[in-house]
Write an enzyme that holds these catalytic residues in place. Sequence first.
Site, PDB file in Angstrom:
ATOM      1  N   HIS A   1       0.805  -1.222   0.000  1.00  0.00           N
ATOM      2  CA  HIS A   1       0.000   0.000   0.000  1.00  0.00           C
ATOM      3  C   HIS A   1       0.841   1.277   0.000  1.00  0.00           C
ATOM      4  CE1 HIS A   1       0.735  -0.277   4.357  1.00  0.00           C
ATOM      5  NE2 HIS A   1       0.388   1.000   4.433  1.00  0.00           N
ATOM      6  N   ASP A   2       2.010   1.246   0.605  1.00  0.00           N
ATOM      7  CA  ASP A   2       2.850   2.451   0.664  1.00  0.00           C
ATOM      8  C   ASP A   2       4.000   2.420  -0.337  1.00  0.00           C
ATOM      9  OD1 ASP A   2       1.545   4.085   2.424  1.00  0.00           O
ATOM     10  OD2 ASP A   2       2.561   3.310   4.204  1.00  0.00           O
TER      11      ASP A   2
ATOM     12  N   LYS B   1       5.740   5.560  -1.725  1.00  0.00           N
ATOM     13  CA  LYS B   1       6.618   6.403  -0.910  1.00  0.00           C
ATOM     14  C   LYS B   1       8.085   6.254  -1.308  1.00  0.00           C
ATOM     15  CE  LYS B   1       3.681   6.895   3.168  1.00  0.00           C
ATOM     16  NZ  LYS B   1       3.522   6.657   4.616  1.00  0.00           N
TER      17      LYS B   1
ATOM     18  N   HIS C   1       1.682   9.778  -3.625  1.00  0.00           N
ATOM     19  CA  HIS C   1       2.247   8.443  -3.446  1.00  0.00           C
ATOM     20  C   HIS C   1       1.274   7.302  -3.784  1.00  0.00           C
ATOM     21  CE1 HIS C   1       0.512   8.209   0.708  1.00  0.00           C
ATOM     22  NE2 HIS C   1       0.575   6.919   0.488  1.00  0.00           N
TER      23      HIS C   1
ATOM     24  N   HIS D   1      -6.474   3.766  -1.154  1.00  0.00           N
ATOM     25  CA  HIS D   1      -6.696   3.605   0.289  1.00  0.00           C
ATOM     26  C   HIS D   1      -6.735   4.922   1.054  1.00  0.00           C
ATOM     27  CE1 HIS D   1      -2.264   3.701   0.075  1.00  0.00           C
ATOM     28  NE2 HIS D   1      -2.260   4.042   1.345  1.00  0.00           N
ATOM     29  N   HIS D   2      -6.452   6.050   0.369  1.00  0.00           N
ATOM     30  CA  HIS D   2      -6.605   7.356   1.008  1.00  0.00           C
ATOM     31  C   HIS D   2      -7.846   8.108   0.509  1.00  0.00           C
ATOM     32  CE1 HIS D   2      -3.084   7.539   3.546  1.00  0.00           C
ATOM     33  NE2 HIS D   2      -2.319   7.126   2.549  1.00  0.00           N
TER      34      HIS D   2
ATOM     35  N   ASP E   1      -5.685   0.585   8.005  1.00  0.00           N
ATOM     36  CA  ASP E   1      -4.487   1.424   7.948  1.00  0.00           C
ATOM     37  C   ASP E   1      -4.540   2.512   9.019  1.00  0.00           C
ATOM     38  OD1 ASP E   1      -2.023   2.249   6.766  1.00  0.00           O
ATOM     39  OD2 ASP E   1      -3.074   3.791   5.625  1.00  0.00           O
TER      40      ASP E   1
END
Length: 282
Positions: free
Chosen positions: A152-153, A156, A181, A206-207, A235
């Site tokens: 998910h990240d 970054k 990101h 997811h954001h 999260d």
Amino acid sequence: MARLGDLLRPITDPHALLRAGLRRVAAAFGAAAHHSVQPSRFDPSLSITEPCLDGFLTLTWSAPTSSRALAQLSLRSLADRVHHAHLREQQRGSLLESRNHALELIGAALEARDLETQGHTRRVAHWAQQVARAADLDPEEAEALHLGALLHDLGKLAIPDAILLKPGPLTDQERAVMQRHPGLGAALAQRVPHLPDGALDVVRSHHEHWNGRGYPAGLRGEEIPRPARLFAVIDTYDALTSDRPYRAAWTPQAAWAEVQRLSGQQFDPRAVHLLGEVLQPA
């Protein structure tokens, strides 16, 4: 036999292939079909047998048949087809296991760079599996949620250290860079072979917020893919219950209260309910 091959070709699961193929071969030759662990004890003059996987395939007749030789050839062809399907399944399992280990290493590499999130990827991947069970997701969607949690990240990696590791608040310009990101991560994740679309949805969305005020696309409600809606709650809960340089971890009770407060605003209420089932089982 050619027709049988055409009918069975779409079936990839070896056990489903065995059942369907044995049924069709038996029907084609007017025989009764059997699959057993032990060798057949039927009258050899009224039956034929072929080894297959961990057992035996058998056709039997009530009277002698002139099609015995062709039936034997068809049964042997079916056994070979099932064997090759089994080998392909084993190879696919090994490839997927290797892929998942590689994704776990990517998550660990991300955490090594962003020290304040150490252990976060492992924990959210665990929560994702728990929530998938609570939601009764099918195996494919559950796997997508888990893989999306691992990645998910990923975006970054493309964020400059001066922004990612900045100890204080971000400026509006820096925040705009940070909010890129998810899209950057999805672009990178698309290069992972055989990654399910649902996993890409988690990385990309997811954001996003239930009320449409999230990023990067401002999706609202059920416009947000379900795996991403489920993961967003996981999260945030893990982030709240983890130590950060600028604050101590919240208690599980306080974090859960905050998640509930944001239900229907930032989060899908159904996703909040499912995480609650995992955190507070009846």
